[in-house]
Design a protein around this motif. Structure first.
Motif, short mmCIF file in Angstrom:
data_model
loop_
_atom_site.label_atom_id
_atom_site.label_comp_id
_atom_site.label_asym_id
_atom_site.label_seq_id
_atom_site.Cartn_x
_atom_site.Cartn_y
_atom_site.Cartn_z
N ALA A 192 0.83 -1.21 0.00
CA ALA A 192 0.00 0.00 0.00
C ALA A 192 0.87 1.25 0.00
O ALA A 192 0.56 2.24 -0.68
N MET A 193 1.98 1.22 0.74
CA MET A 193 2.90 2.36 0.76
C MET A 193 3.55 2.56 -0.61
O MET A 193 3.65 3.70 -1.10
N ASP A 194 3.99 1.47 -1.22
CA ASP A 194 4.59 1.57 -2.55
C ASP A 194 3.62 2.20 -3.55
O ASP A 194 4.00 3.05 -4.36
N HIS A 195 2.36 1.78 -3.47
CA HIS A 195 1.35 2.28 -4.40
C HIS A 195 1.02 3.75 -4.12
O HIS A 195 0.99 4.58 -5.05
N ALA A 196 0.81 4.09 -2.85
CA ALA A 196 0.38 5.44 -2.49
C ALA A 196 1.47 6.47 -2.74
O ALA A 196 1.18 7.60 -3.17
N LEU A 197 2.72 6.10 -2.52
CA LEU A 197 3.82 7.06 -2.63
C LEU A 197 4.63 6.88 -3.92
O LEU A 197 5.65 7.54 -4.10
N SER A 198 4.17 5.97 -4.80
CA SER A 198 4.82 5.74 -6.11
C SER A 198 6.33 5.53 -5.96
O SER A 198 7.15 6.21 -6.57
N THR A 199 6.69 4.55 -5.14
CA THR A 199 8.10 4.29 -4.85
C THR A 199 8.76 3.31 -5.82
O THR A 199 9.94 3.00 -5.68
N GLY A 200 7.99 2.79 -6.77
CA GLY A 200 8.56 1.83 -7.70
C GLY A 200 8.82 0.47 -7.08
O GLY A 200 9.68 -0.28 -7.55
N GLY A 201 8.09 0.14 -6.03
CA GLY A 201 8.24 -1.17 -5.40
C GLY A 201 9.41 -1.25 -4.42
O GLY A 201 9.82 -2.35 -4.03
N MET A 202 9.93 -0.10 -3.99
CA MET A 202 11.10 -0.09 -3.10
C MET A 202 10.86 -0.86 -1.80
O MET A 202 11.70 -1.65 -1.37
N PHE A 203 9.71 -0.64 -1.19
CA PHE A 203 9.47 -1.27 0.11
C PHE A 203 9.25 -2.77 -0.02
O PHE A 203 9.62 -3.54 0.87
N ASP A 204 8.67 -3.19 -1.13
CA ASP A 204 8.55 -4.63 -1.36
C ASP A 204 9.92 -5.27 -1.48
O ASP A 204 10.18 -6.34 -0.92
N ARG A 205 10.84 -4.60 -2.18
CA ARG A 205 12.20 -5.14 -2.30
C ARG A 205 12.91 -5.16 -0.97
O ARG A 205 13.63 -6.12 -0.64
N LEU A 206 12.72 -4.13 -0.16
CA LEU A 206 13.34 -4.11 1.17
C LEU A 206 12.81 -5.25 2.03
O LEU A 206 13.56 -5.88 2.78
N LEU A 207 11.50 -5.51 1.93
CA LEU A 207 10.92 -6.59 2.72
C LEU A 207 11.49 -7.94 2.32
O LEU A 207 11.84 -8.76 3.17
N ARG A 208 11.61 -8.17 1.01
CA ARG A 208 12.14 -9.45 0.56
C ARG A 208 13.59 -9.63 0.99
O ARG A 208 14.00 -10.71 1.40
N HIS A 209 14.37 -8.56 0.93
CA HIS A 209 15.76 -8.67 1.35
C HIS A 209 15.84 -8.89 2.87
O HIS A 209 16.64 -9.71 3.34
N ALA A 210 15.02 -8.18 3.63
CA ALA A 210 15.03 -8.36 5.08
C ALA A 210 14.64 -9.79 5.45
O ALA A 210 15.19 -10.37 6.38
N SER A 211 13.70 -10.38 4.70
CA SER A 211 13.29 -11.75 4.97
C SER A 211 14.42 -12.73 4.69
O SER A 211 14.61 -13.70 5.42
N LEU A 212 15.17 -12.47 3.63
CA LEU A 212 16.33 -13.33 3.33
C LEU A 212 17.34 -13.27 4.46
O LEU A 212 17.83 -14.29 4.94
N VAL A 213 17.65 -12.06 4.90
CA VAL A 213 18.65 -11.88 5.94
C VAL A 213 18.17 -12.45 7.26
O VAL A 213 18.91 -13.09 8.00
N GLN A 214 16.90 -12.22 7.59
CA GLN A 214 16.34 -12.69 8.86
C GLN A 214 16.39 -14.20 8.95
O GLN A 214 16.67 -14.76 10.01
N GLY A 215 16.12 -14.88 7.84
CA GLY A 215 16.08 -16.34 7.87
C GLY A 215 17.44 -17.00 7.82
O GLY A 215 17.59 -18.16 8.18
#
Length: 267
Positions: free
Chosen positions: A55-78
């Protein structure tokens, strides 16, 4: 490091809101969440979930930045802590060279095979699932639409023949997946045949990641923990080992035929 990644994302969310000139209440209305939810995410009291970040990516037109950050954080966390610096190098690589004498390389594993390799570990069920998720997530570098990472993997033939404690169908599925990956134009999977006998590097696998600045970083997997190596003399030694094992391997076509033959034997 896992916790700091979530803190980093929370901070980036706050900065994005401020750059857009929005209060927490304004943003909440824009993304259809409560103001308390926005506040909880920004203060780290509430973890940012995928739908919130979308929703943040869509509302602020970030180009999917937060989705990419989430996926990277999930990789690192696991991933285990000692592996996390390597994940960044792996994602940035413009070429991976991977030698493996014992297992299918993690970047080429199916979910079932990955879980089986961790089944006898002392990890909790939750930790195993995190490790499996991290391992599978790392595979995205081979299939991403933009600039997929080239991979040259050299496997000892016993990798194709070692059973998963009677799970023949799982091994067959894994080798079928290897065939599929080997047919990608940027992926080479080469096999060292039995006729090679004893050859250099049989004592352990390693990975060489070539980076955009021309440097090479190495990863050695050991019994307790892995080691990331940068020293010039270490990289030179591993390069010599790489050339030796690749010299023992069959051609790309011969290797693919051998993998297909092995896959049929597990059906």
């Amino acid at each position: 490091m896992g916790g700091s990644w979530w803190d980093f994302i929370a901070g980036e969310l706050r900065q994005a809101r401020l750059r857009a000139g929005l209060s927490q209440e304004d943003l909440a209305k824009l993304i259809n969440y409560s103001a308390s939810h926005v506040s909880g995410v920004e203060t780290g009291q509430r973890p940012p979930k995928a739908d919130y970040l979308a929703a943040m990516d869509h509302a602020l037109s970030t180009g999917g930045m937060f989705d990419r950050l989430l996926r990277h954080a999930s990789l690192v966390q696991g991933a285990p802590p000692w592996m996390r610096p390597w994940i960044d190098d792996e994602r940035a690589a413009n070429l991976l060279r991977w030698y493996e004498p014992a297992y299918v390389p993690g970047i080429l594993q199916t979910e079932a095979y990955a879980r089986m390799t961790l089944a006898d570990s002392l990890l909790s069920a939750e930790k195993i699932e995190q490790r499996v998720g991290s391992r599978l997530g790392r595979q995205a570098i081979l299939t991403r639409e933009e600039d997929p990472c080239p991979l040259v993997a050299v496997l000892d033939v016993m990798v194709l023949r070692r059973p998963l404690r009677g799970h023949a169908t799982l091994m067959g599925q894994q080798l079928a997946h290897l065939v599929k990956m080997a047919e990608l134009p940027h992926v080479q999977i080469l096999v060292v045949p039995e006729e090679a006998g004893l050859y250099p590097a049989l004592q352990g696998g390693f990975i060489l990641a070539s980076l955009s600045d021309g440097s090479v970083v190495a990863y050695l997997d050991q019994q307790i923990r892995a080691q990331v190596m940068h020293r010039t003399e270490d990289i030179a030694s591993l390069n010599r080992h790489w050339e030796a094992v690749r010299g023992e391997a069959l051609s790309r076509r011969q290797s693919l035929d051998l993998i297909k033959e092995a896959a049929r034997s597990w059906i």
